[in-house]
Design an enzyme around this catalytic site. Structure first.
Site, mmCIF file in Angstrom:
data_model
loop_
_atom_site.group_PDB
_atom_site.id
_atom_site.type_symbol
_atom_site.label_atom_id
_atom_site.label_comp_id
_atom_site.label_asym_id
_atom_site.label_seq_id
_atom_site.Cartn_x
_atom_site.Cartn_y
_atom_site.Cartn_z
ATOM 1 N N LYS A 1 7.505 7.432 -8.167
ATOM 2 C CA LYS A 1 6.676 7.994 -7.103
ATOM 3 C C LYS A 1 7.338 9.228 -6.515
ATOM 4 O O LYS A 1 6.723 10.013 -5.812
ATOM 5 C CB LYS A 1 6.504 6.957 -5.978
ATOM 6 C CG LYS A 1 5.786 5.711 -6.399
ATOM 7 C CD LYS A 1 5.864 4.662 -5.280
ATOM 8 C CE LYS A 1 5.273 3.367 -5.761
ATOM 9 N NZ LYS A 1 5.663 2.254 -4.877
ATOM 10 N N GLY A 2 8.646 9.381 -6.796
ATOM 11 C CA GLY A 2 9.449 10.386 -6.094
ATOM 12 C C GLY A 2 8.978 11.817 -6.231
ATOM 13 O O GLY A 2 9.224 12.633 -5.348
ATOM 14 N N GLU B 1 10.055 15.800 -12.146
ATOM 15 C CA GLU B 1 10.815 14.647 -11.640
ATOM 16 C C GLU B 1 11.455 15.019 -10.299
ATOM 17 O O GLU B 1 11.691 16.199 -10.020
ATOM 18 C CB GLU B 1 11.857 14.271 -12.723
ATOM 19 C CG GLU B 1 12.923 13.283 -12.347
ATOM 20 C CD GLU B 1 12.421 11.876 -12.050
ATOM 21 O OE1 GLU B 1 11.483 11.741 -11.255
ATOM 22 O OE2 GLU B 1 13.030 10.911 -12.564
ATOM 23 N N ASP B 2 11.751 14.001 -9.499
ATOM 24 C CA ASP B 2 12.363 14.289 -8.195
ATOM 25 C C ASP B 2 13.837 14.658 -8.328
ATOM 26 O O ASP B 2 14.288 15.652 -7.784
ATOM 27 C CB ASP B 2 12.175 13.109 -7.218
ATOM 28 C CG ASP B 2 12.689 11.774 -7.757
ATOM 29 O OD1 ASP B 2 13.201 11.719 -8.900
ATOM 30 O OD2 ASP B 2 12.577 10.756 -7.039
ATOM 31 N N ASP C 1 19.793 12.333 -11.991
ATOM 32 C CA ASP C 1 21.002 11.678 -11.510
ATOM 33 C C ASP C 1 21.858 11.299 -12.720
ATOM 34 O O ASP C 1 22.536 12.143 -13.281
ATOM 35 C CB ASP C 1 20.565 10.469 -10.675
ATOM 36 C CG ASP C 1 21.706 9.760 -9.991
ATOM 37 O OD1 ASP C 1 22.757 10.368 -9.809
ATOM 38 O OD2 ASP C 1 21.550 8.577 -9.627
ATOM 39 N N LYS D 1 22.068 16.071 -9.542
ATOM 40 C CA LYS D 1 23.423 15.652 -9.142
ATOM 41 C C LYS D 1 24.293 15.665 -10.390
ATOM 42 O O LYS D 1 24.440 14.641 -11.053
ATOM 43 C CB LYS D 1 23.392 14.202 -8.653
ATOM 44 C CG LYS D 1 22.903 13.967 -7.260
ATOM 45 C CD LYS D 1 23.150 12.493 -6.925
ATOM 46 C CE LYS D 1 22.081 11.943 -6.038
ATOM 47 N NZ LYS D 1 22.177 10.499 -5.828
ATOM 48 N N PHE E 1 23.516 10.437 -1.435
ATOM 49 C CA PHE E 1 22.196 9.823 -1.551
ATOM 50 C C PHE E 1 21.232 10.536 -0.610
ATOM 51 O O PHE E 1 21.488 10.646 0.579
ATOM 52 C CB PHE E 1 22.247 8.328 -1.249
ATOM 53 C CG PHE E 1 21.016 7.626 -1.740
ATOM 54 C CD1 PHE E 1 20.918 7.210 -3.063
ATOM 55 C CD2 PHE E 1 19.935 7.421 -0.896
ATOM 56 C CE1 PHE E 1 19.760 6.601 -3.535
ATOM 57 C CE2 PHE E 1 18.769 6.818 -1.359
ATOM 58 C CZ PHE E 1 18.687 6.400 -2.681
ATOM 59 N N VAL E 2 20.122 11.018 -1.168
ATOM 60 C CA VAL E 2 19.196 11.804 -0.363
ATOM 61 C C VAL E 2 17.813 11.164 -0.310
ATOM 62 O O VAL E 2 17.417 10.427 -1.217
ATOM 63 C CB VAL E 2 19.078 13.248 -0.907
ATOM 64 C CG1 VAL E 2 20.394 13.987 -0.754
ATOM 65 C CG2 VAL E 2 18.628 13.270 -2.365
ATOM 66 N N ASP F 1 13.038 8.168 -1.786
ATOM 67 C CA ASP F 1 13.063 7.020 -0.885
ATOM 68 C C ASP F 1 14.408 6.307 -0.880
ATOM 69 O O ASP F 1 15.236 6.470 -1.788
ATOM 70 C CB ASP F 1 12.011 6.001 -1.323
ATOM 71 C CG ASP F 1 12.430 5.257 -2.592
ATOM 72 O OD1 ASP F 1 12.758 5.931 -3.586
ATOM 73 O OD2 ASP F 1 12.456 4.015 -2.583
ATOM 74 N N ARG G 1 9.911 8.501 2.240
ATOM 75 C CA ARG G 1 9.306 9.424 1.272
ATOM 76 C C ARG G 1 8.526 10.546 1.947
ATOM 77 O O ARG G 1 8.458 11.660 1.449
ATOM 78 C CB ARG G 1 8.332 8.680 0.353
ATOM 79 C CG ARG G 1 9.002 7.796 -0.669
ATOM 80 C CD ARG G 1 8.007 7.457 -1.781
ATOM 81 N NE ARG G 1 8.382 6.283 -2.531
ATOM 82 C CZ ARG G 1 9.234 6.274 -3.552
ATOM 83 N NH1 ARG G 1 9.815 7.381 -3.929
ATOM 84 N NH2 ARG G 1 9.518 5.154 -4.188
#
Ligand code: IMP
Ligand code: MG
Length: 177
Positions: free
Chosen positions: A40-41, A96-97, A100, A128, A149-150, A156, A162
């Site tokens: 959902k990001g 994509e959000d 990582d 990242k 962590f963001v 979220d 979100r």
């Protein structure tokens, strides 16, 4: 308890998204594109970005999960994959959000290649680099961040934050603070 430390304001995000759209416009010109939005990001990022492009764009959704809280499980699961996923011979842009460990995007890219796409590129709001475990690269990256962590603008923590219009670091408050 957590507190939020703003990293990128709504204005900074807007400006960066505009720049990414410029880059994408330069690379694809008027060619039709298939956008694959990773739920959902990436929802807010993708809708802002795609509205800045003018080439013909079809949209598909996929949803994968790797995370429990702020720790990755290292295992990725497909929760949803659009059924009418017709991408043979098409130019695909995955949105994509955050990139990582790379495990999520690696799976998505391979699956899209297997389905016969002509080309696959990746556009990520955040990256990242310190946490990469799989060799995956994004072609377009909004912001490169440290190992933190963001949340916000789609991202979220356990389903929360979100809808914040900005991106913030989620900082653990010391006990009693
Ligand atoms: P990867 O497979 O490890 O690259 O994980 C990518 C996914 O992990 C992203 O789509 C996010 O859902 C989640 N994720 C990674 N880092 C963060 C973060 O800092 N905040 C929120 N979600 C994150
Ligand atoms: Mg995600």
């Amino acid at each position: 308890m957590h507190e939020l430390k703003v990293l990128y304001t709504a204005e900074q995000i807007e400006e960066r998204v505009e720049q990414l759209a410029d880059q994408i416009r330069q690379d694809y010109g008027d060619r039709p594109l298939v956008a694959v939005i990773v739920l959902k990001g990436a929802i807010f990022f993708a809708t802002d970005l795609l509205r800045k492009l003018t080439n013909p764009i079809e949209i598909y959704f996929v949803e994968l999960k790797t995370y429990a809280g702020t720790e990755t499980t290292g295992e990725v699961k497909i929760h949803y994959w659009d059924e009418d996923f017709d991408i043979e011979g098409r130019d695909v842009l995955v949105i994509e959000d955050i990139l990582d460990t790379g495990i999520t995007l690696d799976l998505i890219i391979h699956r899209i290649e297997q389905l016969g796409a002509h080309s696959v590129r990746v556009c990520c709001l955040l990256e990242k680099p310190a946490r990469r475990r799989v060799d995956v690269q994004a072609d377009y990256v909004g912001f490169i961040i440290d190992d933190q962590f963001v949340v916000g603008y789609g991202l979220d923590y356990r389903g929360k934050y979100r809808n914040l219009p900005y991106i913030a670091e989620l900082v653990q408050k010391p006990a009693g603070a």
